[in-house]
Write a protein that holds these residues in place. Structure first.
Motif, PDB file in Angstrom:
ATOM      1  N   GLY A 288       6.555   1.127  11.061  1.00 42.66           N
ATOM      2  CA  GLY A 288       6.245   1.202   9.629  1.00 42.66           C
ATOM      3  C   GLY A 288       4.754   1.166   9.382  1.00 42.66           C
ATOM      4  N   CYS A 289       4.352   0.527   8.283  1.00 46.92           N
ATOM      5  CA  CYS A 289       2.935   0.434   7.937  1.00 46.92           C
ATOM      6  C   CYS A 289       2.250  -0.533   8.898  1.00 46.92           C
ATOM      7  N   ARG A 290       1.166  -0.092   9.521  1.00 48.63           N
ATOM      8  CA  ARG A 290       0.496  -0.943  10.518  1.00 48.63           C
ATOM      9  C   ARG A 290      -0.219  -2.131   9.890  1.00 48.63           C
ATOM     10  N   PHE A 291      -0.419  -2.074   8.580  1.00 47.32           N
ATOM     11  CA  PHE A 291      -1.087  -3.199   7.917  1.00 47.32           C
ATOM     12  C   PHE A 291      -0.073  -4.267   7.479  1.00 47.32           C
ATOM     13  N   ALA A 292       1.225  -3.964   7.600  1.00 47.77           N
ATOM     14  CA  ALA A 292       2.259  -4.869   7.078  1.00 47.77           C
ATOM     15  C   ALA A 292       2.127  -6.313   7.582  1.00 47.77           C
ATOM     16  N   PRO A 293       1.832  -6.562   8.878  1.00 50.36           N
ATOM     17  CA  PRO A 293       1.751  -7.968   9.319  1.00 50.36           C
ATOM     18  C   PRO A 293       0.658  -8.767   8.601  1.00 50.36           C
ATOM     19  N   ARG A 294      -0.308  -8.083   7.947  1.00 48.66           N
ATOM     20  CA  ARG A 294      -1.408  -8.794   7.269  1.00 48.66           C
ATOM     21  C   ARG A 294      -1.344  -8.623   5.753  1.00 48.66           C
ATOM     22  N   CYS A 295      -0.387  -7.864   5.289  1.00 44.06           N
ATOM     23  CA  CYS A 295      -0.382  -7.477   3.871  1.00 44.06           C
ATOM     24  C   CYS A 295       0.468  -8.434   3.040  1.00 44.06           C
ATOM     25  N   PRO A 296      -0.083  -8.984   1.958  1.00 38.68           N
ATOM     26  CA  PRO A 296       0.703  -9.923   1.132  1.00 38.68           C
ATOM     27  C   PRO A 296       1.841  -9.238   0.365  1.00 38.68           C
ATOM     28  N   TYR A 297       1.817  -7.919   0.278  1.00 44.65           N
ATOM     29  CA  TYR A 297       2.851  -7.210  -0.501  1.00 44.65           C
ATOM     30  C   TYR A 297       3.892  -6.532   0.391  1.00 44.65           C
ATOM     31  N   ALA A 298       3.862  -6.816   1.690  1.00 47.69           N
ATOM     32  CA  ALA A 298       4.743  -6.074   2.613  1.00 47.69           C
ATOM     33  C   ALA A 298       6.215  -6.290   2.277  1.00 47.69           C
ATOM     34  N   SER A 299       6.970  -5.209   2.278  1.00 51.29           N
ATOM     35  CA  SER A 299       8.408  -5.270   1.997  1.00 51.29           C
ATOM     36  C   SER A 299       9.163  -4.755   3.229  1.00 51.29           C
TER      37      SER A 299
ATOM     38  N   ILE B  82      -7.474   0.563  -4.366  1.00 45.98           N
ATOM     39  CA  ILE B  82      -6.034   0.600  -4.643  1.00 45.98           C
ATOM     40  C   ILE B  82      -5.167   0.244  -3.438  1.00 45.98           C
ATOM     41  N   HIS B  83      -5.725   0.366  -2.241  1.00 47.84           N
ATOM     42  CA  HIS B  83      -4.940  -0.009  -1.054  1.00 47.84           C
ATOM     43  C   HIS B  83      -5.163  -1.503  -0.791  1.00 47.84           C
ATOM     44  N   PRO B  84      -4.105  -2.260  -0.474  1.00 44.97           N
ATOM     45  CA  PRO B  84      -4.290  -3.704  -0.247  1.00 44.97           C
ATOM     46  C   PRO B  84      -5.371  -4.021   0.780  1.00 44.97           C
ATOM     47  N   TYR B  85      -5.494  -3.204   1.834  1.00 38.36           N
ATOM     48  CA  TYR B  85      -6.530  -3.468   2.850  1.00 38.36           C
ATOM     49  C   TYR B  85      -7.919  -3.322   2.235  1.00 38.36           C
TER      50      TYR B  85
ATOM     51  N   VAL C 283       6.604   4.522   7.802  1.00 46.03           N
ATOM     52  CA  VAL C 283       5.152   4.749   7.779  1.00 46.03           C
ATOM     53  C   VAL C 283       4.775   5.384   6.438  1.00 46.03           C
ATOM     54  N   PRO C 284       3.854   4.766   5.670  1.00 53.09           N
ATOM     55  CA  PRO C 284       3.487   5.387   4.387  1.00 53.09           C
ATOM     56  C   PRO C 284       2.677   6.667   4.612  1.00 53.09           C
ATOM     57  N   GLU C 285       2.968   7.668   3.809  1.00 51.45           N
ATOM     58  CA  GLU C 285       2.264   8.941   3.937  1.00 51.45           C
ATOM     59  C   GLU C 285       0.869   8.818   3.304  1.00 51.45           C
TER      60      GLU C 285
ATOM     61  N   ARG D  12      10.783  -2.075   3.382  1.00 45.98           N
ATOM     62  CA  ARG D  12      10.465  -0.646   3.499  1.00 45.98           C
ATOM     63  C   ARG D  12       9.149  -0.454   4.276  1.00 45.98           C
ATOM     64  N   CYS D  13       8.149  -1.296   3.942  1.00 43.17           N
ATOM     65  CA  CYS D  13       6.844  -1.201   4.619  1.00 43.17           C
ATOM     66  C   CYS D  13       7.002  -1.392   6.113  1.00 43.17           C
ATOM     67  N   ARG D  14       7.895  -2.315   6.510  1.00 44.27           N
ATOM     68  CA  ARG D  14       8.048  -2.629   7.935  1.00 44.27           C
ATOM     69  C   ARG D  14       8.857  -1.584   8.680  1.00 44.27           C
TER      70      ARG D  14
ATOM     71  N   ALA E 114      -2.629   5.539   1.728  1.00 45.80           N
ATOM     72  CA  ALA E 114      -1.400   5.472   2.515  1.00 45.80           C
ATOM     73  C   ALA E 114      -0.767   4.112   2.251  1.00 45.80           C
ATOM     74  N   CYS E 115       0.018   4.023   1.187  1.00 46.77           N
ATOM     75  CA  CYS E 115       0.652   2.743   0.835  1.00 46.77           C
ATOM     76  C   CYS E 115       1.860   3.035  -0.041  1.00 46.77           C
ATOM     77  N   HIS E 116       3.010   2.477   0.324  1.00 50.87           N
ATOM     78  CA  HIS E 116       4.227   2.726  -0.467  1.00 50.87           C
ATOM     79  C   HIS E 116       4.065   2.237  -1.902  1.00 50.87           C
ATOM     80  N   LEU E 117       3.419   1.081  -2.077  1.00 52.06           N
ATOM     81  CA  LEU E 117       3.266   0.518  -3.428  1.00 52.06           C
ATOM     82  C   LEU E 117       2.485   1.468  -4.327  1.00 52.06           C
ATOM     83  N   VAL E 118       1.351   1.954  -3.803  1.00 49.61           N
ATOM     84  CA  VAL E 118       0.468   2.818  -4.605  1.00 49.61           C
ATOM     85  C   VAL E 118       1.193   4.116  -4.924  1.00 49.61           C
TER      86      VAL E 118
HETATM   87 FE1  SF4 Z   1       1.073  -3.333   2.240  1.00 47.43          FE
HETATM   88 FE2  SF4 Z   1       3.352  -1.987   2.267  1.00 47.43          FE
HETATM   89 FE3  SF4 Z   1       1.165  -0.870   1.272  1.00 47.43          FE
HETATM   90 FE4  SF4 Z   1       1.400  -1.271   3.884  1.00 47.43          FE
HETATM   91  S1  SF4 Z   1       2.650   0.091   2.642  1.00 47.43           S
HETATM   92  S2  SF4 Z   1      -0.392  -1.687   2.645  1.00 47.43           S
HETATM   93  S3  SF4 Z   1       2.480  -3.194   3.942  1.00 47.43           S
HETATM   94  S4  SF4 Z   1       2.235  -2.663   0.450  1.00 47.43           S
END
Ligand code: SF4
Length: 323
Positions: free
Chosen positions: A283-294, A247-250, A301-303, A296-298, A314-318
């Motif tokens: 923000g989310c440390r995966f954001a620079p590599r994540c295709p769904y980064a918004s 469920i997490h993009p990574y 930090v997602p809980e 908010r993500c940048r 730990a992802c805002h989308l999920v």
């Molecule tokens: Fe991608 Fe945003 Fe989820 Fe981070 S919080 S993994 S950038 S969708």
């Protein structure tokens, strides 16, 4: 069995403290194989060291604690960070990374066993008696007791690894921590080592925590797993569920990059690289590599929280989908 609460650690450097683990919270249960996965440098080995209470300079615990609960003397005893080393060998043991080079090449294996087994465990037993029990244990693990007379340099890498695992489990600890136990071994030997770890966990009915960057290893033997990214868990849950429905993009990208038998479609790797721990993004440390980064993500930090029963991410989308 093992509770990790709000754990943050850093390494002291001349340029200041570098945070390596960020507010980690999770539990490891009795009688399970728990896997810790993630790319090199994400903090897996540091986490394992803190679980085993090897917190030596320049590593420091900034906050939080680890609590190991074990059954002894008819009750339950809790060992916390700073005291877990009192439970070494008897309740918790460690198979370090590059375990094959841990053995002294010019000391016979039997002497390395004798040097490692605490006196208190031998209870004034003669060396010969202890060695008899070690030989019997080696046989139970399908290892020749003749190995005890060998010097490590006479053994193959796989055999040295098996010897280290035998040493770490001789006292039937309730928890075994294994750091990359199959690294630098060929595929056939790797499989043999994994089977040995699985058989041992079933025989001892204990808990195994296995760190490996090889996500295929987790698929083969772990019951639950956590995927780390840049010092935190991105996702954690039952291994079957994670592979069936990441469920997490990574995690989705990691699993999507795995080869599949009969499928010749080119696999896409994960673009970019993990961030430098000395200068992580906001923000989310995966954001620079994540295709769904918004945006908010940048910024935020997602809980890391439970998004389904037993499933954490730990992802805002999920989290938006789950709420
Ligand atoms: Fe991608 Fe945003 Fe989820 Fe981070 S919080 S993994 S950038 S969708």
């Amino acid at each position: 069995m093992l509770k990790i609460e709000n754990l943050s650690t850093s390494y002291k450097t001349i340029d200041g403290d570098v945070r390596v683990l960020n507010n980690i919270n999770f539990e490891i249960h009795d009688n399970e194989i728990f896997g810790i996965a993630g790319e090199s440098g994400c903090g897996k080995t540091t986490l394992l060291k803190v679980l085993y209470d090897i917190i030596d300079f320049p590593l420091q615990v900034d906050s939080g604690r680890v609590v190991l609960s074990v059954r002894e003397n008819g009750g339950t005893t809790a060992y916390e960070t700073g005291k877990i080393r009192n439970a070494w060998w008897k309740h918790i043991s460690y198979v370090p990374q590059a375990a094959q080079s841990v053995l002294n090449p010019i000391t016979r294996l039997k002497n390395q066993f004798l040097d490692s087994i605490p006196e208190e465990y031998r209870k004034n037993e003669a060396k010969e008696e202890t060695l008899k029990r070690v030989a019997q244990y080696m046989e139970e693990l399908s290892l020749s007791p003749d190995l005890l007379d060998a010097y490590p340099f006479q053994l193959s890498g796989g055999m040295r690894q098996r010897a280290i695992i035998a040493l770490a489990t001789f006292m039937s600890p309730s928890l075994v921590l294994a750091d990359e136990p199959t690294t630098a071994l060929d595929v056939v030997v790797q499989r043999g080592i994994l089977m040995m770890l699985m058989r041992l966990q079933r025989k001892l009915k204990n808990t195994l925590v296995l760190v490996s960057h090889d996500i295929g290893v987790h698929y083969q033997i772990t019951n639950r797993m956590g995927i780390m990214y840049s010092g935190s868990f991105a996702e954690l849950g039952r291994t079957d569920d994670i592979f069936r429905d990441p469920i997490h993009p990574y995690t989705q990208m990691l699993i999507g990059a795995l080869p599949r038998i009969g499928d010749k479609t080119p696999r896409a790797g994960i673009p970019g690289r993990p961030p430098a721990l000395t200068n992580p993004p906001d923000g989310c440390r995966f954001a620079p590599r994540c295709p769904y980064a918004s945006d908010r993500c940048r910024a935020e930090v997602p809980e890391f929280r439970e998004v389904r029963p037993g499933r954490f991410a730990a992802c805002h989308l999920v989290q938006e989908e789950a709420s």
